[in-house]
Design a protein around this motif. Structure first.
Motif, mmCIF file in Angstrom:
data_model
loop_
_atom_site.group_PDB
_atom_site.id
_atom_site.type_symbol
_atom_site.label_atom_id
_atom_site.label_comp_id
_atom_site.label_asym_id
_atom_site.label_seq_id
_atom_site.Cartn_x
_atom_site.Cartn_y
_atom_site.Cartn_z
ATOM 1 N N LEU A 151 0.839 -1.206 0.000
ATOM 2 C CA LEU A 151 0.000 0.000 0.000
ATOM 3 C C LEU A 151 0.871 1.253 0.000
ATOM 4 C CD1 LEU A 151 -3.092 0.382 0.063
ATOM 5 C CD2 LEU A 151 -2.910 0.718 2.532
ATOM 6 N N ALA A 152 1.966 1.214 0.740
ATOM 7 C CA ALA A 152 2.888 2.351 0.776
ATOM 8 C C ALA A 152 3.506 2.596 -0.595
ATOM 9 C CB ALA A 152 3.983 2.101 1.813
ATOM 10 N N VAL A 153 3.844 1.512 -1.293
ATOM 11 C CA VAL A 153 4.406 1.639 -2.641
ATOM 12 C C VAL A 153 3.370 2.227 -3.584
ATOM 13 C CG1 VAL A 153 5.227 0.331 -4.639
ATOM 14 C CG2 VAL A 153 6.113 -0.193 -2.355
ATOM 15 N N VAL A 202 2.069 -4.523 -6.276
ATOM 16 C CA VAL A 202 1.930 -5.917 -5.861
ATOM 17 C C VAL A 202 3.274 -6.638 -5.914
ATOM 18 C CG1 VAL A 202 0.910 -8.142 -6.491
ATOM 19 C CG2 VAL A 202 -0.495 -6.066 -6.511
ATOM 20 N N ARG A 203 4.016 -6.427 -7.009
ATOM 21 C CA ARG A 203 5.280 -7.152 -7.211
ATOM 22 C C ARG A 203 6.454 -6.536 -6.457
ATOM 23 N NH1 ARG A 203 5.589 -9.922 -12.619
ATOM 24 N NH2 ARG A 203 3.452 -10.148 -13.373
ATOM 25 N N ALA A 243 3.025 5.967 -2.946
ATOM 26 C CA ALA A 243 4.192 6.723 -3.431
ATOM 27 C C ALA A 243 4.184 6.824 -4.952
ATOM 28 C CB ALA A 243 5.471 6.060 -2.943
ATOM 29 N N LEU A 244 3.840 5.741 -5.622
ATOM 30 C CA LEU A 244 3.810 5.751 -7.085
ATOM 31 C C LEU A 244 2.707 6.662 -7.619
ATOM 32 C CD1 LEU A 244 4.386 1.952 -7.849
ATOM 33 C CD2 LEU A 244 6.020 3.828 -8.161
ATOM 34 N N CYS A 245 1.556 6.647 -6.968
ATOM 35 C CA CYS A 245 0.462 7.523 -7.392
ATOM 36 C C CYS A 245 0.852 8.991 -7.260
ATOM 37 C CB CYS A 245 -0.791 7.238 -6.560
ATOM 38 S SG CYS A 245 -1.656 5.714 -6.998
ATOM 39 N N GLN A 246 1.514 9.325 -6.162
ATOM 40 C CA GLN A 246 1.920 10.714 -5.961
ATOM 41 C C GLN A 246 2.981 11.128 -6.978
ATOM 42 O OE1 GLN A 246 2.082 12.024 -2.004
ATOM 43 N NE2 GLN A 246 3.308 13.850 -2.413
ATOM 44 N N ALA A 306 9.648 3.459 -0.277
ATOM 45 C CA ALA A 306 8.304 3.310 0.287
ATOM 46 C C ALA A 306 8.159 1.991 1.022
ATOM 47 C CB ALA A 306 7.266 3.417 -0.825
ATOM 48 N N ARG A 307 8.716 0.933 0.462
ATOM 49 C CA ARG A 307 8.637 -0.383 1.106
ATOM 50 C C ARG A 307 9.366 -0.388 2.443
ATOM 51 N NH1 ARG A 307 12.019 -3.840 -2.187
ATOM 52 N NH2 ARG A 307 13.611 -2.947 -0.838
ATOM 53 N N ASP A 308 10.556 0.201 2.478
ATOM 54 C CA ASP A 308 11.346 0.196 3.706
ATOM 55 C C ASP A 308 10.742 1.073 4.793
ATOM 56 O OD1 ASP A 308 13.057 -1.485 2.400
ATOM 57 O OD2 ASP A 308 14.585 0.048 1.995
ATOM 58 N N ALA A 309 10.035 2.143 4.378
ATOM 59 C CA ALA A 309 9.470 3.068 5.362
ATOM 60 C C ALA A 309 8.097 2.644 5.863
ATOM 61 C CB ALA A 309 9.370 4.467 4.761
ATOM 62 N N ALA A 310 7.514 1.655 5.238
ATOM 63 C CA ALA A 310 6.132 1.283 5.566
ATOM 64 C C ALA A 310 5.981 0.771 6.991
ATOM 65 C CB ALA A 310 5.619 0.234 4.578
#
Length: 391
Positions: free
Chosen positions: A232-234, A267-268, A237-240, A301-305
């Motif tokens: 979800l965090a990824v 997802v991946r 971040a990608l949407c923004q 984003a993955r690491d900060a989630a």
């Protein structure tokens, strides 16, 4: 129904005005007209634009109708739009438009102002139960039995010179707005709905004037509730990133990167260029131009989630909530019928679902944001009563 013909002489005058618009193509004339329009109580506005491969609409024409006359402003020839922007901001002049969401976006981006105050005739019709999204052509037929030719809808508004057919089409789009206003406004006053319409229109204008990047765009993905916190965090971040880049590059969101691709990346969560290339519908140009940036965003984003996971979207309501939703919808329809409103204007399904979630999550009932403002005085009591009875 409020169908009745315009007096023949009035209809003839408006028809003649649409057939003989003034072409405005120099700064001095626009300045003089804007100064005069600011002495009036109302002006009608419309725009024609092109939006094929850009994020923002490109102005092709601006139409103004006032005092029974019509004006076509050429944005390709005018250099100084400050007087027009001042007109848009002038709170002493009511601006009449129809279905104006894209017009508002054009005004805000191209001229740094939105029409204030605003009266959208399509919105007003919803409050008078003439349909939630009635088109201009149908509205003229409904109110005045007036047929309108819409053959120039997909014209190239950036070509010069415009054809006479294009000019006439553009003039017709604005010249009857004053007559529509004069038909609708008294009924809104009689039914006590004037302030509701003005509040709704003001919210539309303010939302466009703010023009902020929505940090919650990721919540628009219907299946996002299924994602793990890091996914979800990824996605967020990608949407923004896409929103920022689409605006900066002035290109449509899906031209830059498609929604399906964003979902696949979330997802991946690829870590290499090879893995990135396997994302659904990703373009080669995206890989070469933005691949490293995307991998960096995904990693960060993955690491900060873990420490700062974004808000998760709500899960779909349980099947057992279907009966409650049906009863709530019926209550809204009853209120709408009593008040002469389009039911969809009063409450959307999403608002009713949010209401159920609030009650379920917090063991208390209150209205979600979508049901506040002018709507609250109409629906709060009946909706909370239904919820209490069906708890």
């Amino acid at each position: 129904m409020i169908t009745q013909p315009i007096a023949d002489e009035r209809l003839q005058a408006l028809t003649e005005a649409a057939a003989n618009p003034e072409w405005v193509a120099d700064d001095a004339r626009l300045r003089a007209l804007c100064e005069h329009w600011r002495t009036l109580s109302r002006v009608a506005l419309d725009t024609e634009f092109q939006r094929v491969d850009t994020f923002y609409p490109i102005p092709g024409l601006i139409q103004v109708a006032a005092e029974g006359r019509c004006y076509l402003i050429d944005p390709l020839a005018i250099n100084d739009f400050a007087p027009f922007s001042d007109l848009l901001r002038d709170t002493s002049v009511l601006k009449l438009l129809h279905a104006c969401s894209e017009d508002l976006e054009l005004f805000a981006h191209s001229y740094g102002a939105t029409p204030t105050p605003l009266f959208d005739t399509q919105v007003a019709c919803a409050f008078l139960d003439l349909g939630l999204s009635i088109g201009y052509q149908r509205l003229l037929d409904t109110l005045f039995s007036l047929p309108v030719d819409k053959q120039e809808t997909r014209s190239d508004w950036l070509q010069r010179p415009l054809t006479e057919a294009q000019k006439h089409y553009a003039a017709v789009d604005v010249v009857y707005l004053e007559a529509i206003y004069q038909r609708l406004a008294p009924r809104l006053e009689e039914q006590g709905k004037w302030e509701w319409v003005m509040d709704e229109c003001a919210q539309m204008a303010q939302a466009q004037a703010d023009d902020r990047i929505d940090p919650d765009y990721y919540l628009k993905f219907k299946q996002a509730w299924k994602l793990r916190p890091e996914q979800l965090a990824v996605l967020k971040a990608l949407c923004q990133w896409r929103e920022e880049q689409a605006r900066e590059r002035d290109m449509p969101r899906n031209f830059l990167i498609k929604n399906n691709t964003l979902w696949s990346l979330a997802v991946r969560m690829p870590q290499t260029m090879r893995e990135l290339s396997q994302a659904e519908q990703i373009r080669g140009r995206t890989l070469s131009q933005d691949g490293k940036t995307l991998l960096g965003l995904i990693c960060s984003a993955r690491d900060a989630a873990g420490d700062n996971a974004p808000e998760a979207p709500p899960r779909p309501l349980a099947a057992s909530s279907g009966r409650q939703l049906k009863v709530l919808k019926s209550a809204v329809q009853d209120v709408a019928a009593q008040r002469g409103l389009a039911p969809e204007l009063l409450a959307r399904r999403r608002d009713l679902e949010d209401l159920l979630r609030i009650g379920s999550d917090d063991a208390r009932f209150e209205l979600p944001r979508g049901l506040r403002g002018w709507r609250e005085s109409l629906v709060k009591e009946p909706l909370l009563k239904v919820l209490a009875e069906n708890d």
